[in-house]
Design a protein around this motif. Structure first.
Motif, PDB file in Angstrom:
ATOM      1  N   GLN A  21       0.830  -1.204   0.000  1.00 55.91           N
ATOM      2  CA  GLN A  21       0.000   0.000   0.000  1.00 55.91           C
ATOM      3  C   GLN A  21       0.869   1.262   0.000  1.00 55.91           C
ATOM      4  O   GLN A  21       0.569   2.222  -0.709  1.00 55.91           O
ATOM      5  CB  GLN A  21      -0.943   0.014   1.198  1.00 55.91           C
ATOM      6  N   HIS A  22       1.937   1.263   0.786  1.00 53.80           N
ATOM      7  CA  HIS A  22       2.845   2.416   0.830  1.00 53.80           C
ATOM      8  C   HIS A  22       3.484   2.654  -0.547  1.00 53.80           C
ATOM      9  O   HIS A  22       3.548   3.795  -1.012  1.00 53.80           O
ATOM     10  CB  HIS A  22       3.923   2.196   1.890  1.00 53.80           C
ATOM     11  N   ILE A  23       3.922   1.590  -1.182  1.00 52.53           N
ATOM     12  CA  ILE A  23       4.520   1.717  -2.515  1.00 52.53           C
ATOM     13  C   ILE A  23       3.507   2.302  -3.498  1.00 52.53           C
ATOM     14  O   ILE A  23       3.813   3.216  -4.262  1.00 52.53           O
ATOM     15  CB  ILE A  23       5.036   0.351  -3.015  1.00 52.53           C
ATOM     16  N   ARG A  25       0.885   4.117  -2.931  1.00 53.09           N
ATOM     17  CA  ARG A  25       0.535   5.511  -2.635  1.00 53.09           C
ATOM     18  C   ARG A  25       1.649   6.475  -3.033  1.00 53.09           C
ATOM     19  O   ARG A  25       1.422   7.677  -3.134  1.00 53.09           O
ATOM     20  CB  ARG A  25       0.230   5.661  -1.147  1.00 53.09           C
ATOM     21  N   ASN A  26       2.855   5.967  -3.220  1.00 48.04           N
ATOM     22  CA  ASN A  26       4.010   6.824  -3.490  1.00 48.04           C
ATOM     23  C   ASN A  26       4.709   6.479  -4.803  1.00 48.04           C
ATOM     24  O   ASN A  26       5.905   6.700  -4.943  1.00 48.04           O
ATOM     25  CB  ASN A  26       5.004   6.713  -2.326  1.00 48.04           C
ATOM     26  N   LYS A  27       3.984   6.005  -5.766  1.00 48.79           N
ATOM     27  CA  LYS A  27       4.588   5.535  -7.016  1.00 48.79           C
ATOM     28  C   LYS A  27       4.778   6.633  -8.050  1.00 48.79           C
ATOM     29  O   LYS A  27       5.219   6.379  -9.164  1.00 48.79           O
ATOM     30  CB  LYS A  27       3.770   4.392  -7.599  1.00 48.79           C
ATOM     31  N   GLU A  28       4.423   7.851  -7.686  1.00 50.61           N
ATOM     32  CA  GLU A  28       4.504   9.010  -8.573  1.00 50.61           C
ATOM     33  C   GLU A  28       3.708   8.750  -9.839  1.00 50.61           C
ATOM     34  O   GLU A  28       2.545   8.420  -9.768  1.00 50.61           O
ATOM     35  CB  GLU A  28       5.955   9.385  -8.812  1.00 50.61           C
ATOM     36  N   SER A  29       4.302   8.831 -10.993  1.00 52.43           N
ATOM     37  CA  SER A  29       3.521   8.705 -12.235  1.00 52.43           C
ATOM     38  C   SER A  29       3.617   7.316 -12.873  1.00 52.43           C
ATOM     39  O   SER A  29       3.184   7.128 -14.001  1.00 52.43           O
ATOM     40  CB  SER A  29       3.972   9.767 -13.228  1.00 52.43           C
ATOM     41  N   ILE A  54      -6.211   2.662  -4.215  1.00 54.34           N
ATOM     42  CA  ILE A  54      -4.923   3.287  -4.509  1.00 54.34           C
ATOM     43  C   ILE A  54      -4.413   2.944  -5.901  1.00 54.34           C
ATOM     44  O   ILE A  54      -3.387   3.445  -6.315  1.00 54.34           O
ATOM     45  CB  ILE A  54      -3.862   2.922  -3.435  1.00 54.34           C
TER      46      ILE A  54
END
Length: 131
Positions: A21-23, A25-29, A54
């Motif tokens: 989930q953290h990955i 949410r922070n995967k950019e584009s 997400i």
């Protein structure tokens, strides 16, 4: 170029789904495809990821349950990964394996050379969590 793959593994309760989930949410584009494996017939981790909303519409969540991707579902994993790579829709593939799988056996799946000698994916990282 091959589709990069990150394999997340670890014992039950080690935090694999939380890390996934953290990955996401922070995967950019990046457009990501996700495969979530569960031994049970109900894939709870996939349901958690799906409910968290997400993944974007153009991204894909693949559920693989009723077996382990390191043995009984290994061929299914190969076929699904090849299909995702051939679609050329995704920048990255993340696989969350079941808590009882053997991470090295899953990783070895990506070392197999296809008959045509062209790998469609490449294992970029293996993340194994311990509680």
């Amino acid at each position: 170029s091959p589709l990069p793959v990150t394999l997340i593994s670890g014992f039950l309760g080690a935090g694999k789904t939380t890390l996934l989930q953290h990955i996401l949410r922070n995967k950019e584009s990046l457009k990501c495809a996700v495969i979530v494996n569960d031994m049970a017939s109900l894939n709870i981790d996939a349901a958690i990821v799906d409910k968290a909303e997400i993944l974007h519409r153009e991204e894909k969540l693949v559920q693989m349950q009723n077996g382990c991707i390191c043995c009984t579902l290994r061929q299914d994993l190969l076929e699904e990964v090849a299909s995702l790579a051939r679609s050329e829709k995704y920048d990255y593939l993340i696989i969350e394996s079941t808590g009882i799988s053997e991470p090295m056996q899953v990783a070895e799946t990506f070392a197999m050379v296809p008959e045509d000698g062209e790998a469609e994916t490449g294992l970029s990282s293996l993340t194994s969590l311990a509680q």
